[in-house]
Write an enzyme that holds these catalytic residues in place. Structure first.
Site, PDB file in Angstrom:
ATOM      1  N   LYS A  11       0.970  -1.205   0.066  1.00  0.00           N
ATOM      2  CA  LYS A  11      -0.186  -0.196   0.020  1.00  0.00           C
ATOM      3  C   LYS A  11       0.831   1.178  -0.026  1.00  0.00           C
ATOM      4  O   LYS A  11       2.277   1.304   0.171  1.00  0.00           O
ATOM      5  CB  LYS A  11      -1.026  -0.058   1.118  1.00  0.00           C
ATOM      6  CG  LYS A  11      -2.161  -1.156   1.024  1.00  0.00           C
ATOM      7  CD  LYS A  11      -2.964  -1.085   2.502  1.00  0.00           C
ATOM      8  CE  LYS A  11      -3.795  -2.223   2.354  1.00  0.00           C
ATOM      9  NZ  LYS A  11      -4.743  -2.360   3.225  1.00  0.00           N
ATOM     10  N   TYR A  51     -12.289  -1.773  -3.456  1.00  0.00           N
ATOM     11  CA  TYR A  51     -12.910  -1.958  -2.046  1.00  0.00           C
ATOM     12  C   TYR A  51     -14.401  -1.718  -1.941  1.00  0.00           C
ATOM     13  O   TYR A  51     -14.912  -1.427  -0.809  1.00  0.00           O
ATOM     14  CB  TYR A  51     -12.099  -0.962  -1.155  1.00  0.00           C
ATOM     15  CG  TYR A  51     -10.617  -1.377  -0.663  1.00  0.00           C
ATOM     16  CD1 TYR A  51     -10.548  -2.348   0.052  1.00  0.00           C
ATOM     17  CD2 TYR A  51      -9.622  -0.674  -0.964  1.00  0.00           C
ATOM     18  CE1 TYR A  51      -9.461  -3.016   0.455  1.00  0.00           C
ATOM     19  CE2 TYR A  51      -8.303  -1.067  -0.463  1.00  0.00           C
ATOM     20  CZ  TYR A  51      -8.266  -2.410   0.159  1.00  0.00           C
ATOM     21  OH  TYR A  51      -7.070  -2.708   0.605  1.00  0.00           O
ATOM     22  N   PHE A  59     -15.074   3.622   7.354  1.00  0.00           N
ATOM     23  CA  PHE A  59     -13.766   4.171   6.916  1.00  0.00           C
ATOM     24  C   PHE A  59     -13.593   4.064   5.482  1.00  0.00           C
ATOM     25  O   PHE A  59     -12.323   4.261   5.072  1.00  0.00           O
ATOM     26  CB  PHE A  59     -12.764   2.783   7.658  1.00  0.00           C
ATOM     27  CG  PHE A  59     -12.943   1.652   7.430  1.00  0.00           C
ATOM     28  CD1 PHE A  59     -12.507   1.016   6.119  1.00  0.00           C
ATOM     29  CD2 PHE A  59     -13.639   0.951   8.301  1.00  0.00           C
ATOM     30  CE1 PHE A  59     -12.921  -0.435   5.827  1.00  0.00           C
ATOM     31  CE2 PHE A  59     -13.913  -0.574   8.332  1.00  0.00           C
ATOM     32  CZ  PHE A  59     -13.407  -1.021   6.665  1.00  0.00           C
ATOM     33  N   THR A  93      -4.821  -7.454  10.667  1.00  0.00           N
ATOM     34  CA  THR A  93      -5.400  -6.195   9.980  1.00  0.00           C
ATOM     35  C   THR A  93      -4.831  -5.129  10.772  1.00  0.00           C
ATOM     36  O   THR A  93      -4.181  -3.929   9.974  1.00  0.00           O
ATOM     37  CB  THR A  93      -6.892  -6.050   9.582  1.00  0.00           C
ATOM     38  OG1 THR A  93      -7.125  -7.105   8.904  1.00  0.00           O
ATOM     39  CG2 THR A  93      -7.327  -4.755   8.943  1.00  0.00           C
ATOM     40  N   ASN A 114      -2.108  -0.036   6.739  1.00  0.00           N
ATOM     41  CA  ASN A 114      -1.390  -1.288   7.401  1.00  0.00           C
ATOM     42  C   ASN A 114      -0.564  -1.997   6.565  1.00  0.00           C
ATOM     43  O   ASN A 114      -0.486  -3.263   6.386  1.00  0.00           O
ATOM     44  CB  ASN A 114      -2.609  -2.121   7.781  1.00  0.00           C
ATOM     45  CG  ASN A 114      -3.599  -2.385   6.829  1.00  0.00           C
ATOM     46  OD1 ASN A 114      -3.585  -1.989   5.803  1.00  0.00           O
ATOM     47  ND2 ASN A 114      -4.443  -3.307   7.081  1.00  0.00           N
ATOM     48  N   HIS A 117      -2.302  -5.574   1.888  1.00  0.00           N
ATOM     49  CA  HIS A 117      -3.413  -6.272   1.469  1.00  0.00           C
ATOM     50  C   HIS A 117      -3.326  -7.725   1.057  1.00  0.00           C
ATOM     51  O   HIS A 117      -2.354  -7.867   0.124  1.00  0.00           O
ATOM     52  CB  HIS A 117      -4.348  -5.505   0.440  1.00  0.00           C
ATOM     53  CG  HIS A 117      -5.660  -6.247   0.020  1.00  0.00           C
ATOM     54  ND1 HIS A 117      -6.724  -6.185   0.857  1.00  0.00           N
ATOM     55  CD2 HIS A 117      -5.701  -7.133  -1.015  1.00  0.00           C
ATOM     56  CE1 HIS A 117      -7.528  -7.155   0.250  1.00  0.00           C
ATOM     57  NE2 HIS A 117      -6.984  -7.361  -0.911  1.00  0.00           N
ATOM     58  N   GLU A 128      -9.828 -10.339  -7.421  1.00  0.00           N
ATOM     59  CA  GLU A 128      -8.859  -9.379  -7.369  1.00  0.00           C
ATOM     60  C   GLU A 128      -7.541  -9.559  -8.488  1.00  0.00           C
ATOM     61  O   GLU A 128      -7.166  -8.437  -8.931  1.00  0.00           O
ATOM     62  CB  GLU A 128      -8.314  -9.295  -5.850  1.00  0.00           C
ATOM     63  CG  GLU A 128      -9.647  -8.828  -5.090  1.00  0.00           C
ATOM     64  CD  GLU A 128      -8.966  -9.168  -3.465  1.00  0.00           C
ATOM     65  OE1 GLU A 128      -7.808  -9.535  -3.204  1.00  0.00           O
ATOM     66  OE2 GLU A 128      -9.805  -8.797  -2.557  1.00  0.00           O
TER      67      GLU A 128
HETATM   68  P1  CMP Z   1      -7.263  -4.679   3.949  1.00  0.00           P
HETATM   69  O1  CMP Z   1      -6.645  -6.001   4.482  1.00  0.00           O
HETATM   70  O2  CMP Z   1      -6.722  -4.165   2.464  1.00  0.00           O
HETATM   71  O3  CMP Z   1      -8.600  -4.693   4.045  1.00  0.00           O
HETATM   72  C1  CMP Z   1      -9.670  -3.572   4.141  1.00  0.00           C
HETATM   73  C2  CMP Z   1      -8.938  -2.116   4.547  1.00  0.00           C
HETATM   74  O4  CMP Z   1      -9.667  -1.232   5.052  1.00  0.00           O
HETATM   75  C3  CMP Z   1      -7.965  -2.834   5.712  1.00  0.00           C
HETATM   76  O5  CMP Z   1      -7.002  -3.358   4.922  1.00  0.00           O
HETATM   77  C4  CMP Z   1      -7.519  -1.759   6.254  1.00  0.00           C
HETATM   78  O6  CMP Z   1      -6.457  -0.606   5.316  1.00  0.00           O
HETATM   79  C5  CMP Z   1      -8.770  -0.692   6.351  1.00  0.00           C
HETATM   80  N1  CMP Z   1      -9.414  -0.878   7.515  1.00  0.00           N
HETATM   81  C6  CMP Z   1     -10.154  -2.105   7.894  1.00  0.00           C
HETATM   82  N2  CMP Z   1     -10.370  -1.671   9.006  1.00  0.00           N
HETATM   83  C7  CMP Z   1     -10.481  -0.573   9.305  1.00  0.00           C
HETATM   84  C8  CMP Z   1     -11.007   0.381  10.459  1.00  0.00           C
HETATM   85  N3  CMP Z   1     -11.608  -0.179  11.367  1.00  0.00           N
HETATM   86  N4  CMP Z   1     -10.566   1.636  10.316  1.00  0.00           N
HETATM   87  C9  CMP Z   1      -9.622   2.008   9.345  1.00  0.00           C
HETATM   88  N5  CMP Z   1      -9.670   1.186   8.224  1.00  0.00           N
HETATM   89  C10 CMP Z   1      -9.818  -0.173   8.254  1.00  0.00           C
END
Ligand code: CMP
Length: 142
Positions: A11, A51, A59, A93, A114, A117, A128
Site C-alpha cells: 500500500k 474496495y 472507514f 489487519t 497497514n 493487502h 482481485e
Molecule cells: P485490507 O486488508 O486491505 O482490507 C480493507 C482495508 O480497510 C484494511 O486492510 C485497512 O486498510 C482498512 N480498514 C479495515 N478496518 C478499518 C478500520 N476499522 N478503520 C480504518 N481502516 C480500516
C-alpha cells in the site's frame, strides 16, 4: 497442500517509506513466488471499485483517499496454500494485534495504514487478480 495464487498489494504508506522491496522479499522468503507484478497509482474510481465490498463501512472514504495518495505495488503470488499463508505472513489487519515478525508488525502504522493487502479467499483472489492483471501479464513459473 494445494498450490494457489493470491492477490497481494503493497500500500501507499509502505511504498512512500521505501519498504516495498523488503516486504516483497519477506513474502518470497516465506515461499510465495511472483507470477505477475505492477506499480500503479490507483485512481479514485479504481480504489472505490477494488474496495466496493466496504462501501457501507465508516472507514470507506478514508480508505479510498489513503489508497490513492501514492503508488502501490500489486502482485500475484503463487505457493502452497497461498491465500491463508500470505495472510498469516501479513499478520492481523490491525498492526497493534499483529504477531511479531509479520509484515504488518514490522511495517504498518495503524489499522488503515497497514502496509499490505491480501485476498481473503480463493474466490476473491481470482476476482482481485482479474482487477489488476490480464491473462498475458501472468506468467507461470517455469
Ligand atoms: P485490507 O486488508 O486491505 O482490507 C480493507 C482495508 O480497510 C484494511 O486492510 C485497512 O486498510 C482498512 N480498514 C479495515 N478496518 C478499518 C478500520 N476499522 N478503520 C480504518 N481502516 C480500516
Amino acid at each position: 497442500m494445494a498450490i494457489e495464487r493470491t492477490l497481494s498489494m503493497i500500500k501507499p504508506d509502505a511504498v512512500a517509506a521505501g519498504n516495498q522491496w523488503a516486504i516483497l522479499e519477506h513474502f518470497r522468503e516465506s515461499g510465495l513466488n511472483v507470477v505477475a507484478i505492477k506499480r500503479i497509482h490507483l485512481t479514485q474510481a479504481q480504489a472505490q471499485a477494488f474496495y466496493a465490498v466496504h462501501a457501507e463501512r465508516p472507514f470507506y472514504g478514508s480508505l479510498v483517499k489513503f489508497m490513492t495518495e501514492g503508488p502501490i505495488y500489486a502482485q500475484l503470488l503463487e505457493g502452497e496454500n497461498a491465500v491463508a499463508h500470505h495472510r498469516a505472513v501479513m499478520g492481523a489487519t490491525n498492526p497493534a494485534e499483529a504477531a511479531e515478525g509479520t509484515v504488518r508488525k514490522l511495517y504498518a502504522t495503524n489499522i488503515e495504514r497497514n502496509a499490505c493487502h491480501g485476498s481473503d479467499s480463493l474466490k476473491n483472489a481470482a476476482i482481485e487478480s482479474a482487477f489488476f492483471f490480464s491473462g498475458s501479464e501472468i506468467v507461470a513459473l517455469g
